[in-house]
Structure formats: structure tokens, C-alpha cells
Write an enzyme that holds these catalytic residues in place. Sequence first.
Site, PDB file in Angstrom:
ATOM      1  CE  LYS B  90      -4.121  -2.050   0.302  1.00  0.00           C
ATOM      2  NZ  LYS B  90      -5.114  -1.950  -0.774  1.00  0.00           N
ATOM      3  CD  GLU B 112     -10.037   3.827   0.561  1.00  0.00           C
ATOM      4  OE1 GLU B 112      -9.865   5.053   0.464  1.00  0.00           O
ATOM      5  OE2 GLU B 112      -9.345   2.990  -0.053  1.00  0.00           O
ATOM      6  CB  SER B 380      -0.037  -8.002  -1.018  1.00  0.00           C
ATOM      7  OG  SER B 380      -0.930  -8.770  -0.229  1.00  0.00           O
TER       8      SER B 380
HETATM    9  C1  LIG Z   1      -1.638  -6.871   2.647  1.00  0.00           C
HETATM   10  C2  LIG Z   1      -2.776  -6.566   1.757  1.00  0.00           C
HETATM   11  N1  LIG Z   1      -2.911  -7.234   0.607  1.00  0.00           N
HETATM   12  C3  LIG Z   1      -3.943  -7.008  -0.229  1.00  0.00           C
HETATM   13  C4  LIG Z   1      -4.929  -6.090   0.080  1.00  0.00           C
HETATM   14  C5  LIG Z   1      -6.063  -5.939  -0.871  1.00  0.00           C
HETATM   15  O1  LIG Z   1      -6.038  -4.758  -1.595  1.00  0.00           O
HETATM   16  P1  LIG Z   1      -5.680  -4.753  -3.131  1.00  0.00           P
HETATM   17  O2  LIG Z   1      -6.566  -5.738  -3.806  1.00  0.00           O
HETATM   18  O3  LIG Z   1      -5.957  -3.349  -3.546  1.00  0.00           O
HETATM   19  O4  LIG Z   1      -4.267  -5.095  -3.283  1.00  0.00           O
HETATM   20  C6  LIG Z   1      -4.830  -5.362   1.267  1.00  0.00           C
HETATM   21  C7  LIG Z   1      -5.857  -4.367   1.613  1.00  0.00           C
HETATM   22  O5  LIG Z   1      -6.004  -3.891   2.682  1.00  0.00           O
HETATM   23  C8  LIG Z   1      -3.731  -5.603   2.127  1.00  0.00           C
HETATM   24  O6  LIG Z   1      -3.599  -4.950   3.291  1.00  0.00           O
END
Ligand SMILES: Cc1ncc(COP(=O)(O)O)c(C=O)c1O
Lengths: 266, 398
Positions: B90, B112, B380
Amino acid sequence: MSRIQAVFDRLKAQQRKALIPFITAGDPDPQLTVPLLHALVGAGADVLELGVPFSDPMADGPTIQRASERALKNGVTLRSVLAMVAEFRQQDATTPVVLMGYGNPIEAMGWEAFAQRAAEAGVDGVLTVDFPPEESHAAFAHLEAHGLDPIFLLAPTTVDARIAEVAKLARGYVYYVSLKGVTGAGHLDLSAIEQKLPQLRKHIALPIGVGFGIRDAETARRVADLADAVVIGSRIVQEIEQSPRERVVDNVKQFVAGVRAALDKK
Amino acid sequence: MYNYPDNGGHFGPYGGIYMAETLMPAVDELRRQYEHFRDDPEFKAEFAYELKHYVGRPSPIYHAKRLSEQFGGAQIYLKREDLNHTGAHKINNAIGQALLARRMGKKRVIAETGAGMHGVATATVAARFGMECVVYMGAEDVQRQAPNVFRMKLLGATVVPVESGSRTLKDACNEAIRDWVTNVETTFYIFGTAAGPHPYPMLVRDFQCVIGNEAKVQMPEMIGRQPDAVIACVGGGSNAIGIFHPYIDVEGVRLIGVEAGGHGIGSGQHAAPLTGNAKVGVLHGNKVYLMQDENGQIVETHSISAGLDYPGVGPEHCLLKDLHRAEYVAINDDEAIAAFDALCRFEGIIPALESSHALAHALKIAPTMGKDKALLVNLSGRGDKDMNTVARIKGITL
Ligand SMILES: Cc1ncc(COP(=O)(O)O)c(C=O)c1O
């Protein structure tokens, strides 16, 4: 001639301003919506804005959010709102009804099917808060094909080019949102409205209504000095919320009649 | 040539700008500013500098050997976004948008957040650049992700719990939009995922593409070629589009987006609009596959992971699904937990529950593939924020 245009023509001849109240369909319960609509007309409303409840009312403040939640809890759907309008039309053939809400319930029904059913039910105009001109051409062609007026919002932030764009698509009247904020907020600025209206009138020949943040008869009267129509929403919804069920219709009628009297005072 | 969106922000039939009139000038201004600055050498250099020195990029790719051996079949590689400053992808986007906000003279930022990672990232960059910060978070998520609420407060942000609707991410989004309508002149909305009104899906994607651009260089360095498949979890879709997009024109690389299957697609209690064949609808400024009832009301979603608990998905994923360039699958809560456990035990890495969904799908398909195949999983984020949730599931009180 459309019902909306007929109303504004008549008012113009009488040198009076239009009063446009808003309520959410199905609030406080579906049985009261049609009686409320008739009461609003009885109290002097010229055009009725009927809110179609949506699960995610992003442009609304807490008062109309709660009305939307109550209506959805009562099982209200776009279909049942159309049935309410049809029932209202059985006894009132002249007062225009404008549906106001968000686009997705209409998307789900399909614009063509919606336009046909809305026209059959006796709807006159449609205002979708989250469908700006950029995304509206195809959808609104269906409205026009069934004689429904697309009603657009303009805001204090709207620049000339956008006003001109809206002027091309809008029918019926144009609704100027008098403040930056959600419905029910309380910081209406009359001098800002006074400054903005000439800019709107340069492009827009239709009547211009002003709303958002009008909470009492005196403010309504002062707005009416500037605009062609006054829209009152949250304050009426608040009256509905705070009244015992058996008093809802009378209390709303009394409040709106007070605004009407102020508007007609010479 | 794949080249989206068009000038109006459309990805085929998806995307666009479905916004209240008050905000139309704001999104238009944002688009013009972004189109100006994205090619500005100074802006690009500053963004690159922040990513390197503040975020700690490039993030490494790690060969999860023990895990791969354990499950047999394809080799699993992890793109370690969990090692970024603040612990998730993020921050890439939050930095990019904060740099734009500064150039646009905005001193107040709002966001948000679901899992709280985007909220933490926004609070972090606000502290870094000296901006006022307000984060909207569903009241239910405030409970689920309590450690992140505390982090945001430490960083000087105001966290506003949102009590309306389902009290999760979509409601936090509604409330942030209400704030923006009201304070549009002073406020920059740092949107957290590759969805929302144009230009957000494009802008967030562009900032997150650093993930895929790095991977495209790193994989050949490690194994002499690109992976056979790239796998990422999909909430709104930002980490997934960030790693997918640079690979769209690369033949032979499968792109697999993993949605939250919750209690199972059949149960209706999930957050998988693409896999669950949701109808197309309009919410939060864009037209996308959207979980709704037959009357067009948005339904409550369910996922164990707050960051995936959202009824919509970004418009570019909708298009990639239709084009069959990416595949979308769902992983249930319990499968995600099993993958979470496996990565802890076999590799000493505690992943976010969101990322555990992507990993779970890799663990599902790896045994069906040869040992010479390579799967690249976008890890992620890290799982520290999920301690309470995981403990509760295991019946442990912390
Ligand atoms: C670690 C992590 N991965 C994935 C996501 C999902 O978001 P996005 O689909 O935008 O990557 C989030 C959202 O809060 C997150 O904190």
C-alpha cells in the site's frame, strides 16, 4: 407539454416560486408514502421528489442515510417505488413526480425497462446523483424515448464548460446544490448562491431549483428571491423521523404549509 | 496492443467516472495534474527516491524452497512486499499520491481503509510530509485490526470508525467520499486501491507497477526466465494489477487473481465478484462486477480478511477477466488460514491474511505442476496486524 413544464409555466404566469419537497419512498413505512405525497401537494408542493432508497447513499448526510436504511428494512425496492407512484397517480394527474437516487438500482433493472415502467407509473423526471453527463448519454436516451425528463445537479464547484454540457442534456429543471457537502449539512451561503446563479443562467434556460441546507421558511423565502424553485429534503425527513407514526402526515403537512406561506408572502 | 483506459477512464465497458457533481471538478483536476506530473522528470525522480530510501525498494524475490518441497511440484517464489516500510504494498501508492497532493497544494489528506494497511501507509506519508490525516475505517474493521488503529494514531492520524451499513470497507469508502465532497478544496483523497472514479484506477495501477517491473527484472536474474504464472490476491485489485500489468504483453505467463471465497462461493458469503459471476453495476465512482441483490442493492460480503472484504473490484480486472488474459479464482477462509500456517512453519514468514489467499492458490496448483515450473506469488503484506484474528480462530485469547 410535460407536467414539469406545465407547472413552471403556470407559476411563472402567477409570479410564484416552485416548492419542491423531498421524501424517501417507504420511510417511515411504505403505507405512509402515498398519503405523504398527497399531503405535500395539499400543503402547497408543486413538484415532488421521491427518493429511491440505496444501500450506499454516498452523497447523503446522516438524516437521509437513516431514511434510506429504514426504507430498505421495510423491503422497499425500485419496483415498489414505481407502484407507489402509480397509486399516487390514481388521484393526482397533474403534480409532477421526480425520482431521485443512485444509478445502480436502475442499472440492475435495465434503463430501457425502467424508463418504460416509470413512464407507465406516471413518473415525470429522474435524477441520479452519481451519473454525471459524461456517463449518461446512453442511459438518458432511454428516458427521453419515454418522455421522462433527466434532471441534473450542478454544484458550487461546477465550471462553465460543465454547465454548458449539462444545459444540453437537462430537461424539466436544473437542481443547483447550494453547498459543498452532503444533504442535510447546515452551512448555506446566500451570497454565494446569488453570485453563482447568473453564471448558471448564462447557459441554462430551464428553471433553476436550489436545495441542500434549506431548513426553515425564512431561508426558503430568501432562496426563492434568487431562484425559480426551492428544494427541501433533510428537514422534512427529520420531521418524519421525529414524529410519532400517527402524527407524521400532519406534522409534515404543517411544516410544508408554513414554507409555502412564506414563499407566497408578498 | 493492450492500452487502457481511454480518455474517460474506461477499460472496455468498465470504469468511468460515476460521481456526484460536486466532485467532478476535483477528479478532473486530479486527472490533469497526474497527466502532467507522471512524465515530469523531477516527479519521477522524487518518487523513485522515496521508494528506494523510505520504502526500502526494490523488494526481494524469495525462493520458498522448503515450502515448495513440502507441497511438491512447481517452485514457489515470493515477491516480498511484506518487507516494505509499513509492511505492505500500500505504501507504494500512498507515496505517489502524497507527492501529487503536495504539488497540488493540499495540506489535508483522507483515506478509507479495510485491513488498516492503507490507513497506516497514508498516516505514514502524512507524517513524512507534514499533512493533516483523517482515516475512515468500518467499525467492524476497527475491532478486527486493532493494532493498525493504534499505529495510525501513533502516526498522528485521526481514525474515524464508520457505523453505517455493513461497517466495513465499502462503508468507510462512502464516508471518505462524504468528507471529500464537503472539504474538496483543501483535501486530497488518497484512494487505496485500483478502483474508484477515473483517474484512480489508472493512477494507483501506475504507482503499483513498480512491483511487476521489478519482478520482470528479478525473475530472469534468479531462474533465467519469467515465471509460468503470477498469482496475487484481489480485494480492490491494486497489488494484483501492480504485478500483473507489466506482464500483460508477456506471452506464456499466466496471471491468476485470487478473490476471497469466504465460507465458499456456494454459500453466498464471500467477497468474490469476479469468481462468483456478480452482475455489473455502479458503486464508488466506477462500473464494475459488483455483488448486489436483484434490486441493485449492494450486499454484505464476508471474508476473514478485512482487506478483501469488498463487494466490488477494480475495472481493469473486470476487463482482464472478459479478455481471458487473467484468470480469477476464489480461496475460502479455511484454505487461507492453512496457507498462513504453512508459510509461518516452513519459511519463517508470517503473511497477511490477504496475501495468504494468493499463497493458498499457489499451494493448490503447485502439486499439479512439474518441479521445473515456477510460480510467482505476490506476498502483498505481513501478518502482524492479523494476530488477533488468527488467535480468535484458533480459540486463543491474547
Ligand atoms: C496486505 C494486503 N494485501 C492485499 C490487500 C487488498 O487490496 P488490493 O486488492 O488493492 O491489493 C490489502 C488491503 O487492505 C492488504 O492490506
